[in-house]
Design a protein around this motif. Sequence first.
Motif, PDB file in Angstrom:
ATOM      1  N   ALA A  69     -80.008 -63.119-101.543  1.00 28.27           N
ATOM      2  CA  ALA A  69     -80.726 -61.889-101.170  1.00 28.27           C
ATOM      3  C   ALA A  69     -81.952 -62.237-100.326  1.00 28.27           C
ATOM      4  CB  ALA A  69     -81.141 -61.130-102.425  1.00 28.27           C
ATOM      5  N   ARG A  70     -82.292 -61.356 -99.393  1.00 25.94           N
ATOM      6  CA  ARG A  70     -83.441 -61.586 -98.506  1.00 25.94           C
ATOM      7  C   ARG A  70     -84.354 -60.373 -98.507  1.00 25.94           C
ATOM      8  NH1 ARG A  70     -80.416 -63.826 -93.033  1.00 25.94           N
ATOM      9  NH2 ARG A  70     -79.585 -65.719 -93.987  1.00 25.94           N
ATOM     10  N   ALA A  71     -85.619 -60.611 -98.163  1.00 27.41           N
ATOM     11  CA  ALA A  71     -86.571 -59.492 -98.072  1.00 27.41           C
ATOM     12  C   ALA A  71     -86.104 -58.519 -96.994  1.00 27.41           C
ATOM     13  CB  ALA A  71     -87.958 -60.023 -97.731  1.00 27.41           C
ATOM     14  N   ASP A  72     -86.346 -57.224 -97.217  1.00 24.05           N
ATOM     15  CA  ASP A  72     -85.912 -56.210 -96.257  1.00 24.05           C
ATOM     16  C   ASP A  72     -86.443 -56.504 -94.850  1.00 24.05           C
ATOM     17  OD1 ASP A  72     -84.466 -53.921 -97.840  1.00 24.05           O
ATOM     18  OD2 ASP A  72     -86.181 -54.450 -99.069  1.00 24.05           O
ATOM     19  N   TRP A  73     -87.707 -56.961 -94.774  1.00 22.10           N
ATOM     20  CA  TRP A  73     -88.267 -57.189 -93.427  1.00 22.10           C
ATOM     21  C   TRP A  73     -87.521 -58.271 -92.693  1.00 22.10           C
ATOM     22  CZ3 TRP A  73     -90.651 -61.839 -92.025  1.00 22.10           C
ATOM     23  CH2 TRP A  73     -91.064 -62.678 -93.074  1.00 22.10           C
ATOM     24  N   GLU A  74     -87.046 -59.278 -93.441  1.00 24.40           N
ATOM     25  CA  GLU A  74     -86.287 -60.353 -92.791  1.00 24.40           C
ATOM     26  C   GLU A  74     -84.915 -59.848 -92.338  1.00 24.40           C
ATOM     27  OE1 GLU A  74     -87.590 -64.447 -94.939  1.00 24.40           O
ATOM     28  OE2 GLU A  74     -86.828 -62.898 -96.285  1.00 24.40           O
ATOM     29  N   ILE A  75     -84.307 -58.990 -93.162  1.00 18.58           N
ATOM     30  CA  ILE A  75     -82.977 -58.484 -92.805  1.00 18.58           C
ATOM     31  C   ILE A  75     -83.069 -57.607 -91.551  1.00 18.58           C
ATOM     32  CG2 ILE A  75     -80.947 -57.216 -93.611  1.00 18.58           C
ATOM     33  CD1 ILE A  75     -81.886 -57.738 -96.505  1.00 18.58           C
ATOM     34  N   ILE A  76     -84.055 -56.705 -91.537  1.00 17.17           N
ATOM     35  CA  ILE A  76     -84.193 -55.790 -90.394  1.00 17.17           C
ATOM     36  C   ILE A  76     -84.468 -56.601 -89.110  1.00 17.17           C
ATOM     37  CG2 ILE A  76     -85.497 -53.834 -89.446  1.00 17.17           C
ATOM     38  CD1 ILE A  76     -86.181 -53.164 -92.469  1.00 17.17           C
ATOM     39  N   SER A  77     -85.343 -57.593 -89.218  1.00 16.70           N
ATOM     40  CA  SER A  77     -85.610 -58.445 -88.047  1.00 16.70           C
ATOM     41  C   SER A  77     -84.331 -59.129 -87.590  1.00 16.70           C
ATOM     42  CB  SER A  77     -86.620 -59.543 -88.368  1.00 16.70           C
ATOM     43  OG  SER A  77     -87.801 -59.005 -88.837  1.00 16.70           O
ATOM     44  N   ARG A  95     -80.122 -59.854 -83.445  1.00 16.65           N
ATOM     45  CA  ARG A  95     -78.722 -59.906 -83.011  1.00 16.65           C
ATOM     46  C   ARG A  95     -78.370 -58.804 -82.013  1.00 16.65           C
ATOM     47  NH1 ARG A  95     -79.213 -62.516 -87.235  1.00 16.65           N
ATOM     48  NH2 ARG A  95     -77.950 -64.320 -87.754  1.00 16.65           N
ATOM     49  N   CYS A  96     -79.241 -57.798 -81.942  1.00 11.38           N
ATOM     50  CA  CYS A  96     -79.031 -56.770 -80.921  1.00 11.38           C
ATOM     51  C   CYS A  96     -79.628 -57.220 -79.592  1.00 11.38           C
ATOM     52  CB  CYS A  96     -79.678 -55.452 -81.337  1.00 11.38           C
ATOM     53  SG  CYS A  96     -78.847 -54.662 -82.713  1.00 11.38           S
ATOM     54  N   GLY A  97     -80.187 -58.417 -79.577  1.00 10.31           N
ATOM     55  CA  GLY A  97     -80.756 -58.938 -78.343  1.00 10.31           C
ATOM     56  C   GLY A  97     -82.209 -58.552 -78.129  1.00 10.31           C
ATOM     57  N   TYR A  98     -82.845 -57.993 -79.161  1.00 11.23           N
ATOM     58  CA  TYR A  98     -84.249 -57.590 -79.041  1.00 11.23           C
ATOM     59  C   TYR A  98     -85.144 -58.725 -79.527  1.00 11.23           C
ATOM     60  CZ  TYR A  98     -88.577 -54.975 -79.746  1.00 11.23           C
ATOM     61  OH  TYR A  98     -89.884 -54.564 -79.695  1.00 11.23           O
ATOM     62  N   LYS A  99     -86.081 -59.110 -78.689  1.00  8.14           N
ATOM     63  CA  LYS A  99     -86.896 -60.301 -79.013  1.00  8.14           C
ATOM     64  C   LYS A  99     -88.248 -59.932 -79.641  1.00  8.14           C
ATOM     65  CE  LYS A  99     -83.995 -63.152 -76.908  1.00  8.14           C
ATOM     66  NZ  LYS A  99     -82.793 -62.835 -77.689  1.00  8.14           N
ATOM     67  N   GLY A 100     -88.523 -58.646 -79.737  1.00  6.64           N
ATOM     68  CA  GLY A 100     -89.863 -58.248 -80.185  1.00  6.64           C
ATOM     69  C   GLY A 100     -89.997 -58.065 -81.690  1.00  6.64           C
ATOM     70  N   MET A 101     -89.144 -58.716 -82.480  1.00  6.31           N
ATOM     71  CA  MET A 101     -89.259 -58.537 -83.933  1.00  6.31           C
ATOM     72  C   MET A 101     -89.237 -59.872 -84.659  1.00  6.31           C
ATOM     73  SD  MET A 101     -87.581 -55.482 -86.106  1.00  6.31           S
ATOM     74  CE  MET A 101     -87.298 -54.048 -85.099  1.00  6.31           C
ATOM     75  N   ARG A 102     -89.948 -60.854 -84.075  1.00  5.40           N
ATOM     76  CA  ARG A 102     -90.005 -62.176 -84.714  1.00  5.40           C
ATOM     77  C   ARG A 102     -91.350 -62.315 -85.398  1.00  5.40           C
ATOM     78  NH1 ARG A 102     -87.573 -65.528 -79.617  1.00  5.40           N
ATOM     79  NH2 ARG A 102     -85.416 -64.843 -79.901  1.00  5.40           N
ATOM     80  N   TYR A 103     -91.323 -62.409 -86.695  1.00  2.54           N
ATOM     81  CA  TYR A 103     -92.574 -62.541 -87.461  1.00  2.54           C
ATOM     82  C   TYR A 103     -92.435 -63.691 -88.438  1.00  2.54           C
ATOM     83  CZ  TYR A 103     -92.963 -57.704 -85.872  1.00  2.54           C
ATOM     84  OH  TYR A 103     -92.996 -56.574 -85.112  1.00  2.54           O
ATOM     85  N   SER A 104     -93.548 -64.366 -88.690  1.00  4.69           N
ATOM     86  CA  SER A 104     -93.479 -65.447 -89.672  1.00  4.69           C
ATOM     87  C   SER A 104     -93.824 -64.931 -91.066  1.00  4.69           C
ATOM     88  CB  SER A 104     -94.421 -66.581 -89.275  1.00  4.69           C
ATOM     89  OG  SER A 104     -95.726 -66.063 -89.187  1.00  4.69           O
ATOM     90  N   SER A 105     -94.508 -63.770 -91.156  1.00  2.00           N
ATOM     91  CA  SER A 105     -94.879 -63.244 -92.478  1.00  2.00           C
ATOM     92  C   SER A 105     -95.219 -61.762 -92.363  1.00  2.00           C
ATOM     93  CB  SER A 105     -96.102 -63.986 -93.004  1.00  2.00           C
ATOM     94  OG  SER A 105     -97.224 -63.598 -92.217  1.00  2.00           O
ATOM     95  N   PRO A 106     -95.202 -61.046 -93.502  1.00  2.00           N
ATOM     96  CA  PRO A 106     -95.589 -59.627 -93.477  1.00  2.00           C
ATOM     97  C   PRO A 106     -97.016 -59.422 -92.976  1.00  2.00           C
ATOM     98  CG  PRO A 106     -94.423 -60.118 -95.506  1.00  2.00           C
ATOM     99  CD  PRO A 106     -94.664 -61.431 -94.814  1.00  2.00           C
ATOM    100  N   SER A 107     -97.886 -60.406 -93.169  1.00  2.00           N
ATOM    101  CA  SER A 107     -99.276 -60.262 -92.721  1.00  2.00           C
ATOM    102  C   SER A 107     -99.339 -60.077 -91.200  1.00  2.00           C
ATOM    103  CB  SER A 107    -100.044 -61.496 -93.184  1.00  2.00           C
ATOM    104  OG  SER A 107    -101.170 -61.683 -92.423  1.00  2.00           O
ATOM    105  N   GLU A 108     -98.443 -60.790 -90.508  1.00  2.00           N
ATOM    106  CA  GLU A 108     -98.383 -60.660 -89.054  1.00  2.00           C
ATOM    107  C   GLU A 108     -97.911 -59.254 -88.659  1.00  2.00           C
ATOM    108  OE1 GLU A 108     -96.561 -64.435 -87.686  1.00  2.00           O
ATOM    109  OE2 GLU A 108     -95.908 -63.190 -85.995  1.00  2.00           O
ATOM    110  N   ALA A 123     -95.801 -50.485 -74.615  1.00  2.00           N
ATOM    111  CA  ALA A 123     -96.483 -51.700 -74.139  1.00  2.00           C
ATOM    112  C   ALA A 123     -96.439 -52.795 -75.209  1.00  2.00           C
ATOM    113  CB  ALA A 123     -97.922 -51.368 -73.762  1.00  2.00           C
ATOM    114  N   VAL A 124     -96.750 -52.434 -76.449  1.00  2.00           N
ATOM    115  CA  VAL A 124     -96.778 -53.447 -77.513  1.00  2.00           C
ATOM    116  C   VAL A 124     -95.364 -53.910 -77.891  1.00  2.00           C
ATOM    117  CG1 VAL A 124     -97.452 -53.862 -79.927  1.00  2.00           C
ATOM    118  CG2 VAL A 124     -99.016 -52.690 -78.375  1.00  2.00           C
ATOM    119  N   TRP A 125     -94.424 -52.995 -77.853  1.00  2.00           N
ATOM    120  CA  TRP A 125     -93.055 -53.358 -78.253  1.00  2.00           C
ATOM    121  C   TRP A 125     -92.247 -53.982 -77.110  1.00  2.00           C
ATOM    122  CZ3 TRP A 125     -91.395 -48.299 -81.315  1.00  2.00           C
ATOM    123  CH2 TRP A 125     -92.129 -48.255 -82.516  1.00  2.00           C
ATOM    124  N   GLY A 126     -92.774 -53.915 -75.893  1.00  2.00           N
ATOM    125  CA  GLY A 126     -92.067 -54.487 -74.745  1.00  2.00           C
ATOM    126  C   GLY A 126     -90.797 -53.734 -74.395  1.00  2.00           C
TER     127      GLY A 126
END
Length: 701
Positions: free
Chosen positions: A486-494, A499-512, A379-382
């Motif tokens: 170089a980029r933070a791991d969380w940004e790279i994974i997102s 690019r895989c077409g998944y929209k549920g991994m957009r975050y503005s910061s680790p706090s989110e 439900a949360v991940w859609g």
Amino acid sequence: MKGVVCLVGKFEGERSVSRILTTCIYCGCGCGLYLDADQGRIIGSYPSGNHPVSRGALCVKGWNSYEFVNKLDRLTKPLIRRNGRLEESGWEEALDLVSRRLLEIGDRTGPDSLAFLSSAKTTNEENYLMMKLARAVFRANNIDHCARLCHASTVVGLKAAFGSGAMTNSIEEFEDADCFLVTGSDTTAQHPLIGSRIINAVRDRSAALIVADPRNIELVKYADIHLRQKNGTDVAWINGMMNVIIEEGLHASRYIEERTEGFAKLREVVKDYTPGYVEVITGIPAYLLVASARIYARSEKAMIIYSMGITQHVTGVDNVKSLANLAMLTGHVGFRSTGVNPLRGQNNVQGACDMGALPKVFTGYQSVGDKEVREKFEAVWGVKDLPAVPGLTVTEIFDRARKGDVRGLYIIGENPALSDPDSNRVRVALQQLDFLVVQDIFLSETAEYADVVLPAAGFAEKDGTFTNTERRVQRIRKAIDPPGEARADWEIISGVAERCGYKGMRYSSPSEIMDEIAELTPIYGGMRYDRLEPFGLQWPCPSRDHPGTPYLHKGTFARGKGQFMPAVYIAPDELPDQEYSFLLSTGRVYWHWHTGTMTRRTSTLDREVPEAYVELHPRDAERMQVIGGEEVRVSSRRGNIEIRVKITEKVKEGSVFIPFHFKEAAANILTNPAVDPTAKIPEYKVCAVKIEKMIKCGKVV
Ligand SMILES: Nc1nc2c(c(=O)[nH]1)N[C@H]1C(S)=C(S)[C@@H](COP(=O)(O)OP(=O)(O)OC[C@H]3O[C@@H](n4cnc5c(=O)[nH]c(N)nc54)[C@H](O)[C@@H]3O)O[C@H]1N2
Ligand SMILES: Nc1nc2c(c(=O)[nH]1)N[C@H]1C(S)=C(S)[C@@H](COP(=O)(O)OP(=O)(O)OC[C@H]3O[C@@H](n4cnc5c(=O)[nH]c(N)nc54)[C@H](O)[C@@H]3O)O[C@H]1N2
Ligand code: SF4
Ligand SMILES: [Mo]
């Protein structure tokens, strides 16, 4: 964030030095330290005086935690293999390639032909995203990380006995304990700030210290008793202690009755382990075993402290269960300064487990097999239909890669080419893959096999949280920008997910990201960045007004009643014989970290221990006519290395020890890949080797 960031001073016009509070990148103690930054470089690191773990002190690695960050050979651009060589590329091209190839492999040979290794060096938020990527985007439960090689036995064993696999007490409680039973933990070298707490309690409060370790480690100097068992015989001596305790009526009958189950079976099994019988198996003199049993059982606040000497065996889970049995038998768990404390190794290995970077569970140890749990995540991940069957472990991933069943592998922040057992076989597996992605801060030995290498930001260059060994979730903070691109791991994974077409991994910061973790994870339910100032919160922390939990199992065990699970002694998988006549044990030294990617780039540390060595007992050296500093060939059934001899009584006669930090003489070429049947942890602590002289009559042979 008052007091967290401050300007130290302004110099030479525009130059300014800023000081930022963060958490040490090395061990699970999780010391609080400040990093000083000047013109995009870190120029110093200092202990936090108020921090509950560091209290104004750091070990040598903490003081020098910044040197590798500034190194010129950091990865600064993505690399793509073309015509056999890794060449620089742009981010767009690299991320497109990674997502396209992983999707293709998943489509062609199914999600189970993909695997993901997450990282105990990266943040909770990054581990959460890695497991979300594996499960939500690629529908694979094949996600694991170095906890498999480390405390997998603990996660399985303590979870079964108590209902939680974590350390039961807090570091600051150590100083009030009356008795420590330290086994398979070289605490002063590997968890220095915890080691000093033990020493303080012994010196200042005359706490009793029993060390059960085959090596003559530094803590032995402070110990009342040193039980020097043969490697791999732990179930026998622990059963022996329980035998004495029951025989002498020192067990906690009321506690056993009210808080535990399965005692009758335990009593039956340990009956055979008389001190005399145990002496035969372990080499521990019967009178020392009896004395230890009495001291531990009679102490009011007794703590068991253990680490890799207990877990890294084919009987790792049995070893852990036996320690849990001993603690429950004497009522020594569920109180302040009293419990069972597996010291977690990496800065964020506790967190990587909590975040579900494991093949059987989501965050907070919620089972992938549980339909309700899956529906909550869906439900949360859609997404729909998350995979319900547990995935593969680290060791199984490499076995399957060799057989061609696993074809695509994405590794962040691990260096299995050096850290996994039987490295020759691991390297074959890495070569066999159709597609390998490695995301690191340096071009590691594993990255050399990659098709794509992604450059990550290090701990000083990003925000996030680490969870230390006492379950304390605390902040790391960005002090400088990452090098190059170089980029933070969380940004790279997102980016890969996007690019895989998944929209549920957009975050503005680790706090989110942490807010999403809290929503899905009962033990992290009350974790929010604004609550983590300045020194974090200990889980379980189920709600926004919960103060966190310093010690576990108060009043009742997490699983209800504590479960006794007796074990019988089983010998290690490979013991010395006529041809391979030495017992090899492997481990670490104070100055270095694992595969050396960071500490061997830190001159202050590297200078102290610049090269590999094998520890050999003086009587063995004399018999073999080998002198200190001489190079010898050490071989096992799996490979051989050439390495210098260090003569020392730290090891027992007939045993040798090699630290696994050095790629030039990699201990894991020798180690045995045999694993514990349930935890799948390899037996790094015992295998058989032979040692041959390389110089005979002045000639190299
Ligand atoms: N300096 C430094 N510190 C580190 C690390 C590092 O690489 N360098 N790594 C971190 C990590 S990830 C971890 S997991 C921890 C590991 O921390 P430790 O577990 O303390 O370290 P090890 O050197 O692996 O070995 C532990 C002890 O087990 C003993 N031992 C060997 N065989 C046996 C046995 O059969 N039975 C028993 N009871 N004991 C045995 C060894 O003699 C040694 O004293 O350290 C963490 N801290
Ligand atoms: N023989 C033997 N082998 C052992 C053991 C043993 O006792 N004996 N112990 C085992 C244990 S307990 C453990 S925990 C494992 C450890 O095994 P590994 O985890 O494979 O070893 P590390 O060298 O810590 O690898 C961490 C990697 O992360 C990279 N890194 C650091 N920071 C970041 C970051 O922010 N982002 C990214 N993407 N990468 C980063 C580092 O450069 C490094 O390449 O080794 C195991 N292997
Ligand atoms: S004890 Fe561990 S956390 Fe503390 S400074 Fe040393 S390596 Fe860092
Ligand atoms: Mo570890």
